[in-house]
Design an enzyme around this catalytic site. Sequence first.
Site, mmCIF file in Angstrom:
data_model
loop_
_atom_site.group_PDB
_atom_site.id
_atom_site.type_symbol
_atom_site.label_atom_id
_atom_site.label_comp_id
_atom_site.label_asym_id
_atom_site.label_seq_id
_atom_site.Cartn_x
_atom_site.Cartn_y
_atom_site.Cartn_z
ATOM 1 N N SER A 448 0.827 -1.200 0.000
ATOM 2 C CA SER A 448 0.000 0.000 0.000
ATOM 3 C C SER A 448 0.861 1.250 0.000
ATOM 4 O O SER A 448 1.959 1.277 0.558
ATOM 5 C CB SER A 448 -0.931 0.007 1.206
ATOM 6 O OG SER A 448 -0.202 -0.056 2.393
ATOM 7 N N CYS A 658 3.978 -9.185 9.583
ATOM 8 C CA CYS A 658 4.503 -8.166 10.482
ATOM 9 C C CYS A 658 4.205 -8.506 11.921
ATOM 10 O O CYS A 658 3.063 -8.525 12.330
ATOM 11 C CB CYS A 658 3.952 -6.793 10.133
ATOM 12 S SG CYS A 658 2.281 -6.796 9.499
ATOM 13 N N HIS A 709 5.587 2.530 11.524
ATOM 14 C CA HIS A 709 4.650 2.977 12.551
ATOM 15 C C HIS A 709 4.902 4.418 12.940
ATOM 16 O O HIS A 709 4.136 5.009 13.688
ATOM 17 C CB HIS A 709 4.736 2.084 13.786
ATOM 18 C CG HIS A 709 4.427 0.661 13.458
ATOM 19 N ND1 HIS A 709 5.398 -0.245 13.110
ATOM 20 C CD2 HIS A 709 3.250 0.011 13.362
ATOM 21 C CE1 HIS A 709 4.827 -1.399 12.840
ATOM 22 N NE2 HIS A 709 3.532 -1.274 12.981
#
Length: 772
Positions: A448, A658, A709
């Site tokens: 993405s 992940c 993140h």
Amino acid sequence: MTSKSAAAAARATVYGYPRQGRNRELKKAVEGYWKGRTTADALRATAAELRAANWRELAEAGIDEVPTGDFSYYDHVLDTTVMVGAIPARHRTAFADDPLDGYFAMARGTQDVAPLEMTKWFDTNYHYLVPELGPDTVFTADFGRQVAELTEALALGLTARPVLVGPVTYLLLAKPAPGVAGNFDPLTLLDRLLPVYAEVLADLRAAGADWVQLDEPALVQDRTPAELDAVARAYRDLGALTDRPKLLVASYFDRLGRALPVLAASPVEGLALDFTEHAGAQLGELAAVGGLPGKRLVAGVVNGRNIWINDLEKSLATLGTLLGLADRVDVAASSSLLHVPLDAALERDIDPQVLRWLAFARQKTAEIVTLAKGLSRGTDTITGELAANRAALASRANSPITRDTAVRARTSAVTGADTRRSQRYGERTVAQRTRLGLPPLPTTTIGSFPQTGELRTARADLRAGRLDTAAYEVRIRAEIAEVVAFQEKTGIDVLVHGEPERNDMVQYFAERLTGYLATRNGWVQSYGTRYVRPPVLAGDISRPAPMTVRWTSYAQSLTDRPVKGMLTGPVTMLAWSFVRDDQPLADTARQVALALRDEVNDLEAAGTAVIQVDEPALRETLPLRSADHAGYLAWATEAFRLTTSGVAPGTQIHTHMCYAEFGDIVQAIDDLDADVISLEAARSHMQVARELAAHGYPREAGPGVWDIHSPRVPSPEEAARLLRTALKAIPSERLWVNPDCGLKTRAWPETRATLENLVTAARTVRAELSDG
Ligand code: GLN
Ligand code: ZN
């Protein structure tokens, strides 16, 4: 009061109820408070109304004993941290200044202070905030909330039972605080924690609690003898208190195993056990300890985490068996109903034929009440309910939705050959090298690209009819073109189309597969104010038409570099959906795998040379007990291979996962037989690469060099350093360069900067390789 008849009426109860309200009022109030639009008093008032509404709803449905303390502004484990005063040092000042703001700071962090870590609540999709403890932790009781909520429920004239996270589970869920040695065992704090629980119990007793429930779900996992000793000690000590309510120790999500004899021998007055998925084993264990003479048994016979109607007759049979094994038997859901949506009756788009198979929290509550009534007063008092239940179950069993003969014929025709590539990795990699012609340390991304506000607006407009399909597709194509142009310009070697057409990596496919169902109001709490609507695997799964080929082919038409096809794997499709309970998970996985296999094959036929099948949920779906791991991993890896093994040797299969801790499933990762795997590694300093190497992992791997993140942009030097570290574990012919995960939550500026830096780092290290 003390006299009890053998035929004591069974009570109906639950351990917890969805917190959000019918229109997700809690989410709105909490987020409004964060934004300064709602005052603390208004937030508290909304919360009190929601609690009262839940209790009234439960009582009106016929629940005899309602839970209190199951409500939370954010998370019940964080509430427990507050209750025992284990506020991390970095949050203490804020918490002392304003407990509500301090609470939210622990949950979400602030500019200056990091939040508590968040992780999955056992094998559910609910996330809790991990307590941080150390040898210096001082516990102090702060139970105002628990007492206040009990008082609220009692004021409504209800019989209420406070529900707390039990002391052993609380410690087992904790981790060493920052700065504390990693091998610190929070369980060593038990003796310090128990007096705080003693105080809370005494106060709840004083406030009118007859029973208090202590949830110990951690005991359904494999526990060491030392941990079981701690359980024995905890409940011996709490049991020995003179000023306390009766104690109900609750377990759920699996059987209690070795913890059952320990609890059965303890002085607690009641146990709550899960008699759903592992009912047979749990019954056997209960019989083996000679039942629970003199104790109350709360039987979780209604599944608290799936969305299917109960088999009432089967549950009554289980309850009947249990009657002889305890002093009294009450009826409950197996776990808190927090894990299911509120009310199936709110669903307007689901075929009424299918709707009658579904039970959300409200429907489950009614089932519990019916079962308690049947158990106490005889099945002839519930003949109407039993007949309706039998008819609904029969309609489900015989429906063409759950029995698609074509799907079944195809699934049973699967052979071992279908789950193996035609050539071994060592051979097919030669074909792939020739076909792809990539440099050493090839660069790629996980799929993405930033999901911008415009993309989300376009999707909302499409749904609302403000945008027609043609106009929507023009926007998606424009986005793909931009993503491809950026990657070409930056010099990335294996491109992606960026997934702009996907709202969610599971939902997108669920909407395109026959047999999957979407809900309109099926919200469940994922964490804090984040709610998700998991799709429902309701019937046999098939793929009527290609789902992604158009987008990937369009991207490929814009460039000479390979564009990676991008799919969500079968295990993740199951993990993030509500699954069927009328067939083994392995069968559902196989159906999904075959549907995805068609997509993989169609991508290949359209000229796609690299296809990635994401399995981020492989690790989190691992069963709670290690005895069940091998069986799970066998069907999970088989489903992945069934998805990916239909392609020619020259087509390169990637996978992506992940999570930090995957050392315990390296063998399973190897068994996927993917040509390339990309993994999260940036935060663990390439630990993952070392674990792969230690296992002798023979294939190509891309341990992530960018922690997606955070918006932080790593410099080319930093990325190069991580690559050099990775090269110590993975040889250059097998090392890929990529971020940790997809970029959908990132913004364009940091995405551009970081990917440019990754390409620079790859070039630098490539040059070092050819020099050295
Ligand atoms: N391909 C997906 C993405 O990039 C993978 C997401 C994930 O691992 N959770 O968004
Ligand atoms: Zn990921």
